[in-house]
Design a protein around this motif. Sequence first.
Motif, mmCIF file in Angstrom:
data_model
loop_
_atom_site.group_PDB
_atom_site.id
_atom_site.type_symbol
_atom_site.label_atom_id
_atom_site.label_comp_id
_atom_site.label_asym_id
_atom_site.label_seq_id
_atom_site.Cartn_x
_atom_site.Cartn_y
_atom_site.Cartn_z
ATOM 1 N N ALA A 1 -0.788 13.698 0.569
ATOM 2 C CA ALA A 1 -0.103 12.397 1.307
ATOM 3 C C ALA A 1 -0.908 12.086 2.740
ATOM 4 N N ILE A 2 -1.490 12.844 3.448
ATOM 5 C CA ILE A 2 -2.336 12.511 4.448
ATOM 6 C C ILE A 2 -3.423 11.613 3.950
ATOM 7 N N VAL A 3 -4.222 11.948 2.882
ATOM 8 C CA VAL A 3 -5.304 11.051 2.495
ATOM 9 C C VAL A 3 -4.688 9.730 2.121
ATOM 10 N N ALA A 4 -3.897 9.646 1.596
ATOM 11 C CA ALA A 4 -2.923 8.253 1.006
ATOM 12 C C ALA A 4 -2.684 7.563 2.330
ATOM 13 N N GLN A 5 -2.170 8.364 3.355
ATOM 14 C CA GLN A 5 -1.851 7.544 4.559
ATOM 15 C C GLN A 5 -3.166 7.046 5.164
ATOM 16 N N GLN A 6 -4.167 8.035 5.268
ATOM 17 C CA GLN A 6 -5.405 7.511 6.022
ATOM 18 C C GLN A 6 -6.054 6.279 5.327
ATOM 19 N N LEU A 7 -5.897 6.459 3.817
ATOM 20 C CA LEU A 7 -6.330 5.253 3.372
ATOM 21 C C LEU A 7 -5.714 3.820 3.617
ATOM 22 N N ARG A 8 -4.177 4.044 3.840
ATOM 23 C CA ARG A 8 -3.577 2.836 4.124
ATOM 24 C C ARG A 8 -3.914 2.475 5.600
ATOM 25 N N ALA B 1 0.655 -1.140 0.028
ATOM 26 C CA ALA B 1 0.009 -0.041 0.043
ATOM 27 C C ALA B 1 0.826 1.151 0.146
ATOM 28 N N ALA B 2 2.008 0.949 0.075
ATOM 29 C CA ALA B 2 3.149 2.387 0.023
ATOM 30 C C ALA B 2 3.739 2.395 -1.061
ATOM 31 N N PRO B 3 3.536 3.377 -2.087
ATOM 32 C CA PRO B 3 2.440 4.381 -1.906
ATOM 33 C C PRO B 3 1.464 3.802 -2.834
ATOM 34 N N PHE B 4 0.311 4.442 -2.432
ATOM 35 C CA PHE B 4 -0.893 4.321 -3.546
ATOM 36 C C PHE B 4 -0.570 5.448 -4.556
ATOM 37 N N THR B 5 -0.824 5.100 -5.740
ATOM 38 C CA THR B 5 -0.823 6.039 -6.722
ATOM 39 C C THR B 5 -1.964 7.304 -6.636
ATOM 40 N N ALA B 6 -1.806 8.390 -7.352
ATOM 41 C CA ALA B 6 -3.144 9.428 -7.207
ATOM 42 C C ALA B 6 -4.267 8.715 -7.956
ATOM 43 N N ALA B 7 -4.079 7.813 -8.826
ATOM 44 C CA ALA B 7 -5.205 7.260 -9.586
ATOM 45 C C ALA B 7 -5.873 6.288 -8.371
ATOM 46 N N GLU B 8 -5.024 5.569 -7.979
ATOM 47 C CA GLU B 8 -5.586 4.417 -6.888
ATOM 48 C C GLU B 8 -6.245 5.176 -5.719
ATOM 49 N N VAL B 9 -5.759 6.406 -5.214
ATOM 50 C CA VAL B 9 -6.344 7.065 -4.126
ATOM 51 C C VAL B 9 -7.876 7.563 -4.648
ATOM 52 N N GLU B 10 -7.957 8.094 -5.704
ATOM 53 C CA GLU B 10 -9.100 8.824 -6.366
ATOM 54 C C GLU B 10 -9.990 7.598 -6.438
ATOM 55 N N ALA B 11 -9.719 6.312 -6.948
ATOM 56 C CA ALA B 11 -10.539 5.315 -7.255
ATOM 57 C C ALA B 11 -11.106 5.058 -5.779
ATOM 58 N N ALA B 12 -10.289 4.862 -4.873
ATOM 59 C CA ALA B 12 -10.384 4.174 -3.570
ATOM 60 C C ALA B 12 -11.544 5.221 -2.919
ATOM 61 N N MET B 13 -11.165 6.620 -3.154
ATOM 62 C CA MET B 13 -12.198 7.653 -2.389
ATOM 63 C C MET B 13 -13.690 7.572 -2.689
ATOM 64 N N ALA B 14 -13.865 7.064 -4.010
ATOM 65 C CA ALA B 14 -15.223 7.052 -4.490
ATOM 66 C C ALA B 14 -16.004 5.980 -3.741
ATOM 67 N N HIS B 15 -15.595 5.372 -2.892
ATOM 68 C CA HIS B 15 -16.283 4.375 -2.095
ATOM 69 C C HIS B 15 -16.467 4.920 -0.559
ATOM 70 N N HIS B 16 -16.167 6.023 -0.256
ATOM 71 C CA HIS B 16 -15.964 6.386 1.067
ATOM 72 C C HIS B 16 -16.990 7.557 1.236
ATOM 73 N N PRO B 17 -17.932 7.449 2.247
ATOM 74 C CA PRO B 17 -18.897 8.170 2.347
ATOM 75 C C PRO B 17 -18.365 9.492 3.309
ATOM 76 N N ARG B 18 -19.094 10.604 3.329
ATOM 77 C CA ARG B 18 -18.584 11.675 4.124
ATOM 78 C C ARG B 18 -18.856 11.287 5.727
ATOM 79 N N ILE B 19 -17.654 11.864 6.483
ATOM 80 C CA ILE B 19 -17.717 11.686 7.838
ATOM 81 C C ILE B 19 -19.094 12.121 8.466
ATOM 82 N N GLY B 20 -19.789 11.564 9.274
ATOM 83 C CA GLY B 20 -20.998 11.630 9.899
ATOM 84 C C GLY B 20 -22.450 11.219 9.021
ATOM 85 N N GLU B 21 -21.901 10.471 7.802
ATOM 86 C CA GLU B 21 -23.080 10.418 7.125
ATOM 87 C C GLU B 21 -22.805 8.799 7.012
ATOM 88 N N ARG B 22 -23.756 8.123 7.482
ATOM 89 C CA ARG B 22 -23.755 6.620 7.450
ATOM 90 C C ARG B 22 -24.284 5.958 6.265
#
Length: 165
Positions: free
Chosen positions: A145-152, A51-72
């Motif tokens: 950089a922080i988002v990639a680390q949080q995803l890891r 997972a180190a590092p995820f590419t920018a494209a991998e981060v973008e793709a993975a982010m598509a599955h994450h809800p907003r904080i506070g939204e279940r």
Amino acid sequence: MKLAEFNSADTAVAADALKPCIDVQRWIEAITAARPFSSRATLLDFAAQAAAPFTAAEVEAAMAHHPRIGERPTANTAEASMSRSEQSGVDPSDNGTAAALAAGNRAYEEKFGRVFLIRAAGRTAPEILAALNTRLSNSPAEEDAIVAQQLREIALLRLEGVISE
């Protein structure tokens, strides 16, 4: 799934077990190809390295599955269930915090063009809100950089919950 089951599972079954952890095909393929693992710790170490590092494209793709904080998320999927559990420290009935998170989410999305992502597991709503407010002052490069680390961190925590000794 037990480690022995994961090690001996068909590649597609093993990949399906990993996908809710983080939907990054390269990461999933690297882990399934490296089987068998001698221990859960070896699996987790390998997964962290993959997972180190995820590419920018991998981060973008993975982010598509994450809800907003506070939204279940309401979907009946393994990933949605994990997300609901991870956000258990955020009480949706706390209107003040919910409103502050919603406002922070909007500001974050306006600035960075994506949802605010944080490893919510083990964090309280005030801790998450404080991190959100702090991260709003980051530059896009710092935040990437922080988002990639949080995803890891999220991927490894989820993997710990999926594979047992």
